[in-house]
Design a protein around this motif. Structure first.
Motif, PDB file in Angstrom:
ATOM      1  N   GLY A  95      -6.523   6.788   1.200  1.00 48.99           N
ATOM      2  CA  GLY A  95      -6.978   6.460  -0.081  1.00 48.99           C
ATOM      3  C   GLY A  95      -6.162   5.112  -0.457  1.00 48.99           C
ATOM      4  O   GLY A  95      -6.966   4.288  -1.039  1.00 48.99           O
ATOM      5  N   ALA A  96      -4.975   4.887  -0.385  1.00 49.32           N
ATOM      6  CA  ALA A  96      -4.481   3.985  -0.779  1.00 49.32           C
ATOM      7  C   ALA A  96      -4.873   2.538  -0.436  1.00 49.32           C
ATOM      8  O   ALA A  96      -5.334   1.410  -0.927  1.00 49.32           O
ATOM      9  CB  ALA A  96      -2.883   3.827  -0.727  1.00 49.32           C
ATOM     10  N   ALA A  97      -4.956   2.722   1.027  1.00 48.36           N
ATOM     11  CA  ALA A  97      -5.626   1.451   1.915  1.00 48.36           C
ATOM     12  C   ALA A  97      -7.145   1.143   1.430  1.00 48.36           C
ATOM     13  O   ALA A  97      -7.427  -0.061   1.195  1.00 48.36           O
ATOM     14  CB  ALA A  97      -5.609   2.040   3.251  1.00 48.36           C
TER      15      ALA A  97
ATOM     16  N   LEU B 284       0.811  -1.198   0.021  1.00 50.73           N
ATOM     17  CA  LEU B 284       0.189  -0.019  -0.013  1.00 50.73           C
ATOM     18  C   LEU B 284       0.772   1.427   0.017  1.00 50.73           C
ATOM     19  O   LEU B 284       0.369   2.426  -0.415  1.00 50.73           O
ATOM     20  CB  LEU B 284      -0.925   0.115   1.206  1.00 50.73           C
ATOM     21  CG  LEU B 284      -2.053  -0.970   1.198  1.00 50.73           C
ATOM     22  CD1 LEU B 284      -2.605  -1.125   2.540  1.00 50.73           C
ATOM     23  CD2 LEU B 284      -3.000  -0.894   0.198  1.00 50.73           C
ATOM     24  N   GLY B 285       2.123   1.322   0.460  1.00 52.11           N
ATOM     25  CA  GLY B 285       2.940   2.555   0.509  1.00 52.11           C
ATOM     26  C   GLY B 285       2.365   3.322   1.512  1.00 52.11           C
ATOM     27  O   GLY B 285       2.576   4.589   1.390  1.00 52.11           O
ATOM     28  N   ALA B 286       1.902   2.770   2.549  1.00 57.06           N
ATOM     29  CA  ALA B 286       1.319   3.372   3.812  1.00 57.06           C
ATOM     30  C   ALA B 286       1.236   2.838   4.942  1.00 57.06           C
ATOM     31  O   ALA B 286       0.779   1.699   5.150  1.00 57.06           O
ATOM     32  CB  ALA B 286      -0.173   4.227   3.195  1.00 57.06           C
ATOM     33  N   VAL B 287       1.377   3.416   6.159  1.00 56.19           N
ATOM     34  CA  VAL B 287       1.577   2.908   7.682  1.00 56.19           C
ATOM     35  C   VAL B 287       0.772   3.695   8.300  1.00 56.19           C
ATOM     36  O   VAL B 287       0.904   4.883   8.523  1.00 56.19           O
ATOM     37  CB  VAL B 287       3.065   2.755   7.806  1.00 56.19           C
ATOM     38  CG1 VAL B 287       3.189   2.667   9.379  1.00 56.19           C
ATOM     39  CG2 VAL B 287       3.868   1.799   7.081  1.00 56.19           C
ATOM     40  N   ASN B 288      -0.156   2.983   9.191  1.00 53.86           N
ATOM     41  CA  ASN B 288      -0.870   3.684  10.260  1.00 53.86           C
ATOM     42  C   ASN B 288      -0.565   2.970  11.662  1.00 53.86           C
ATOM     43  O   ASN B 288      -0.915   3.756  12.704  1.00 53.86           O
ATOM     44  CB  ASN B 288      -2.386   3.667   9.837  1.00 53.86           C
ATOM     45  CG  ASN B 288      -2.972   2.382  10.495  1.00 53.86           C
ATOM     46  OD1 ASN B 288      -2.503   1.338  10.220  1.00 53.86           O
ATOM     47  ND2 ASN B 288      -4.224   2.455  10.782  1.00 53.86           N
TER      48      ASN B 288
ATOM     49  N   PHE C 243       2.860  -1.507   9.949  1.00 52.91           N
ATOM     50  CA  PHE C 243       1.686  -2.252   9.624  1.00 52.91           C
ATOM     51  C   PHE C 243       0.645  -1.277   8.942  1.00 52.91           C
ATOM     52  O   PHE C 243       0.715   0.153   9.159  1.00 52.91           O
ATOM     53  CB  PHE C 243       1.200  -2.782  10.717  1.00 52.91           C
ATOM     54  CG  PHE C 243       2.081  -3.633  11.659  1.00 52.91           C
ATOM     55  CD1 PHE C 243       2.128  -5.065  11.137  1.00 52.91           C
ATOM     56  CD2 PHE C 243       2.833  -3.217  12.417  1.00 52.91           C
ATOM     57  CE1 PHE C 243       2.878  -6.024  11.812  1.00 52.91           C
ATOM     58  CE2 PHE C 243       3.740  -4.323  13.056  1.00 52.91           C
ATOM     59  CZ  PHE C 243       3.905  -5.700  12.788  1.00 52.91           C
ATOM     60  N   ASN C 244      -0.158  -1.606   8.232  1.00 56.37           N
ATOM     61  CA  ASN C 244      -1.410  -1.036   7.652  1.00 56.37           C
ATOM     62  C   ASN C 244      -2.608  -1.555   8.181  1.00 56.37           C
ATOM     63  O   ASN C 244      -3.044  -2.726   7.740  1.00 56.37           O
ATOM     64  CB  ASN C 244      -1.370  -0.593   6.138  1.00 56.37           C
ATOM     65  CG  ASN C 244      -2.558   0.216   5.851  1.00 56.37           C
ATOM     66  OD1 ASN C 244      -3.702   0.179   6.179  1.00 56.37           O
ATOM     67  ND2 ASN C 244      -2.174   1.290   5.389  1.00 56.37           N
ATOM     68  N   THR C 245      -3.440  -1.061   9.363  1.00 57.62           N
ATOM     69  CA  THR C 245      -4.642  -1.685   9.549  1.00 57.62           C
ATOM     70  C   THR C 245      -5.994  -0.927   8.976  1.00 57.62           C
ATOM     71  O   THR C 245      -7.145  -1.341   9.346  1.00 57.62           O
ATOM     72  CB  THR C 245      -4.787  -1.671  11.092  1.00 57.62           C
ATOM     73  OG1 THR C 245      -5.058  -0.465  11.580  1.00 57.62           O
ATOM     74  CG2 THR C 245      -3.496  -2.625  11.445  1.00 57.62           C
ATOM     75  N   ASP C 246      -5.748   0.075   8.449  1.00 60.89           N
ATOM     76  CA  ASP C 246      -6.599   0.891   7.557  1.00 60.89           C
ATOM     77  C   ASP C 246      -7.363   0.055   6.479  1.00 60.89           C
ATOM     78  O   ASP C 246      -8.721  -0.092   6.577  1.00 60.89           O
ATOM     79  CB  ASP C 246      -6.195   2.149   6.870  1.00 60.89           C
ATOM     80  CG  ASP C 246      -6.076   3.270   7.669  1.00 60.89           C
ATOM     81  OD1 ASP C 246      -6.687   3.502   8.715  1.00 60.89           O
ATOM     82  OD2 ASP C 246      -4.944   4.034   7.448  1.00 60.89           O
ATOM     83  N   TRP C 247      -6.926  -0.740   5.712  1.00 54.73           N
ATOM     84  CA  TRP C 247      -7.732  -1.347   4.664  1.00 54.73           C
ATOM     85  C   TRP C 247      -8.255  -2.534   5.322  1.00 54.73           C
ATOM     86  O   TRP C 247      -9.532  -2.847   4.855  1.00 54.73           O
ATOM     87  CB  TRP C 247      -6.505  -1.957   3.894  1.00 54.73           C
ATOM     88  CG  TRP C 247      -5.676  -3.309   4.177  1.00 54.73           C
ATOM     89  CD1 TRP C 247      -4.664  -3.494   4.717  1.00 54.73           C
ATOM     90  CD2 TRP C 247      -6.334  -4.599   4.034  1.00 54.73           C
ATOM     91  NE1 TRP C 247      -4.341  -4.779   4.914  1.00 54.73           N
ATOM     92  CE2 TRP C 247      -5.337  -5.657   4.418  1.00 54.73           C
ATOM     93  CE3 TRP C 247      -7.408  -5.209   3.137  1.00 54.73           C
ATOM     94  CZ2 TRP C 247      -5.494  -6.878   4.331  1.00 54.73           C
ATOM     95  CZ3 TRP C 247      -7.586  -6.541   3.344  1.00 54.73           C
ATOM     96  CH2 TRP C 247      -6.427  -7.436   3.647  1.00 54.73           C
ATOM     97  N   SER C 248      -7.721  -3.175   6.085  1.00 52.96           N
ATOM     98  CA  SER C 248      -8.670  -4.109   6.870  1.00 52.96           C
ATOM     99  C   SER C 248      -9.660  -3.565   7.692  1.00 52.96           C
ATOM    100  O   SER C 248     -10.745  -4.427   7.690  1.00 52.96           O
ATOM    101  CB  SER C 248      -7.753  -5.158   7.926  1.00 52.96           C
ATOM    102  OG  SER C 248      -7.041  -4.368   8.849  1.00 52.96           O
ATOM    103  N   GLY C 249      -9.605  -2.525   8.203  1.00 48.65           N
ATOM    104  CA  GLY C 249     -10.510  -1.993   9.137  1.00 48.65           C
ATOM    105  C   GLY C 249     -11.658  -1.461   8.047  1.00 48.65           C
ATOM    106  O   GLY C 249     -12.950  -1.696   8.499  1.00 48.65           O
TER     107      GLY C 249
END
Length: 290
Positions: A145-147, A97-101, A113-119
């Protein structure tokens, strides 16, 4: 690093880095769920706006958090992409995703990690389980947006049209998503009115509508009753977009579900403990009703 308190409860120190985050409900959600799990959690807001800083301060802030014994950090606008070069390892999702939250400090390393997309995925499946994903318009191609674009395509979006104030960013994301999801058709830019005329649904992933950035991300007249509308903004829970969409007869999904489910996944990463998603959702609802 987590420590044992005198009362025997493991304590967790985490925080949120972003701009204009004084209204964030993440601290309350994490601290309440930690208490329910028998943990002692302190969750601090590190607000760039309040501190008079910008994303250039990230290296110093991450170093300070590490030195002060933080277990991890949530990362939000405008730092989700800028934080990546400062990390040692990325999860497969974050790299794609090229994004980390979510950042975890462990064994002297920084894990992203990225939990935006799973959320967003879990929220969408719960709130809009039977809508058409044939032609989706998305506003916003930044970190969030990427997520959510990744999530939408993973959910089965057949066509996804991305719009962003930074057309280069939208084009770059579209090309990467097209590579990742070759069966779908992903485009960037063009005529928003034309795209909305043929769309089955709209995803909003820009900061517009937040308490500090009130307003509409597109003209209300572009919405019609055959659209579904999903917003990622949750503070306020009823954004101007959600209000306008409901007035137009659209089915809607607020940002509340994504806020909870990304926090559920982040809590698990920070603590190693499985949180109660239903309890966290109920707590968010109670907080919003106040």
């Amino acid at each position: 690093m987590s420590v044992e308190t005198n009362r025997g409860a493991r304590s967790v120190l985490v925080g949120l880095i972003g701009a204009g985050i004084q209204g964030s409900l993440s601290p309350a959600m994490h601290e309440r769920e930690a208490r329910e799990q028998g943990l002692a959690c302190v969750y601090r807001r590190i607000d760039l706006e309040t501190l008079g800083l910008d994303a250039d301060a990230l290296p110093a802030l991450l170093e300070a958090a590490e030195r002060m014994g933080y277990d991890g950090l949530n990362i939000t606008y405008p730092c989700k992409q800028a934080v990546i070069p400062l990390l040692d390892e990325l999860s497969e999702d974050a790299r794609a995703l090229g994004a980390v939250n979510t950042v975890l400090f462990k064994d002297g390393k920084r894990f992203g990690f990225n939990t935006d997309w799973s959320g967003f995925t879990r929220s969408f499946q719960s709130g809009l389980p039977d809508v058409s994903l044939a032609r989706v318009v998305q506003l916003g191609a930044g970190g969030a947006g990427a997520a959510v674009a990744h999530a939408a395509l993973g959910l089965g979006a057949e066509q996804l049209a991305l719009f962003d104030v930074d057309h280069t960013r939208a084009s770059s994301l579209a090309a990467e998503l097209q590579r990742r999801f070759p069966a779908a058709k992903v485009t960037a830019g063009g005529s928003l009115p034309d795209a909305m005329r043929h769309a089955t649904g709209l995803i909003h992933a820009t900061p517009t509508g937040m308490a500090k950035l009130p307003g509409m991300p597109l003209p209300a007249e572009l919405l019609h009753r055959d659209h579904w509308v999903a917003d990622v903004v949750y503070f306020p829970i009823r954004t101007a977009l959600i209000e306008a969409a409901q007035h137009a007869g659209c089915r809607t999904l607020t940002g509340g579900g994504m806020a909870v489910y990304q926090a559920v996944d982040a809590f698990r990463i920070f603590t190693g403990v499985e949180p109660n998603a239903e309890r966290m959702y109920a707590h968010l609802q109670a907080l919003l009703e106040r």
